[in-house]
Design a protein around this motif. Structure first.
Motif, short mmCIF file in Angstrom:
data_model
loop_
_atom_site.label_atom_id
_atom_site.label_comp_id
_atom_site.label_asym_id
_atom_site.label_seq_id
_atom_site.Cartn_x
_atom_site.Cartn_y
_atom_site.Cartn_z
N ARG A 72 -6.16 12.34 -15.59
CA ARG A 72 -6.07 10.91 -15.96
C ARG A 72 -7.45 10.32 -16.23
O ARG A 72 -7.65 9.58 -17.19
CB ARG A 72 -5.35 10.11 -14.88
N GLU A 73 -8.42 10.66 -15.36
CA GLU A 73 -9.78 10.15 -15.54
C GLU A 73 -10.41 10.68 -16.82
O GLU A 73 -11.07 9.94 -17.55
CB GLU A 73 -10.63 10.51 -14.33
N ALA A 74 -10.22 11.97 -17.13
CA ALA A 74 -10.77 12.56 -18.35
C ALA A 74 -10.14 11.95 -19.59
O ALA A 74 -10.83 11.66 -20.58
CB ALA A 74 -10.56 14.08 -18.34
N GLU A 75 -8.82 11.73 -19.54
CA GLU A 75 -8.14 11.08 -20.68
C GLU A 75 -8.67 9.67 -20.90
O GLU A 75 -8.86 9.24 -22.04
CB GLU A 75 -6.63 11.07 -20.46
N ALA A 76 -8.91 8.94 -19.82
CA ALA A 76 -9.44 7.58 -19.94
C ALA A 76 -10.85 7.60 -20.55
O ALA A 76 -11.17 6.76 -21.41
CB ALA A 76 -9.45 6.89 -18.58
N ARG A 77 -11.69 8.55 -20.13
CA ARG A 77 -13.04 8.67 -20.70
C ARG A 77 -12.96 9.01 -22.19
O ARG A 77 -13.69 8.42 -23.01
CB ARG A 77 -13.86 9.72 -19.95
N PHE A 78 -12.09 9.95 -22.56
CA PHE A 78 -11.93 10.33 -23.96
C PHE A 78 -11.48 9.13 -24.79
O PHE A 78 -12.03 8.83 -25.84
CB PHE A 78 -10.91 11.47 -24.08
N ARG A 79 -10.45 8.43 -24.30
CA ARG A 79 -9.91 7.28 -25.02
C ARG A 79 -11.00 6.21 -25.20
O ARG A 79 -11.16 5.64 -26.27
CB ARG A 79 -8.71 6.72 -24.26
N ASP A 80 -11.76 5.95 -24.14
CA ASP A 80 -12.83 4.96 -24.21
C ASP A 80 -13.88 5.37 -25.24
O ASP A 80 -14.36 4.55 -26.02
CB ASP A 80 -13.47 4.78 -22.83
N LEU A 81 -14.21 6.66 -25.27
CA LEU A 81 -15.20 7.17 -26.22
C LEU A 81 -14.73 7.00 -27.66
O LEU A 81 -15.42 6.40 -28.48
CB LEU A 81 -15.50 8.64 -25.93
#
Length: 105
Positions: A72-81
């Motif tokens: 979930r944290e990695a997906e949030a970082r990717f989406r933010d990027l």
């Protein structure tokens, strides 16, 4: 530590042969917390039909829960990027189907 009242209350609502599934945390002997996935079913009832005992099993799913949180944290970082890039980003299928899995805003 686990609140046994929650287990008792859940068991009372089960019909014979019905299985309850519950996720809960329990303190480990090392002081840390573990996530468990449990299943239980009534085993014995008293003369009034109240559950006297249950049979069940629990599986330590701490690693799975931690992996899900990291994902979930990695997906949030990717989406933010990708949502803040000055260009469009898409994730497309490579099987020739023209499916688009993600398109940045």
């Amino acid at each position: 530590l686990v609140h046994l009242g929650a287990f008792r209350a859940a068991a009372e609502t089960l019909a014979d042969g019905e299985v309850s599934e519950i996720g809960y945390r329990m303190r480990h002997a090392d002081g840390g917390w573990r996530w468990l996935a449990g299943r239980e079913t009534p085993f014995e009832r008293d003369e009034h039909g109240r559950v006297r005992s249950v049979v069940g099993a629990a599986l330590d799913v701490t690693g799975q829960r931690e992996a899900e949180e990291r994902l979930r944290e990695a997906e949030a970082r990717f989406r933010d990027l990708v949502e803040h890039l000055p260009a469009a980003v898409t994730l497309n299928a490579i099987d020739g189907s023209d499916a688009v899995f993600y398109a940045s805003p």
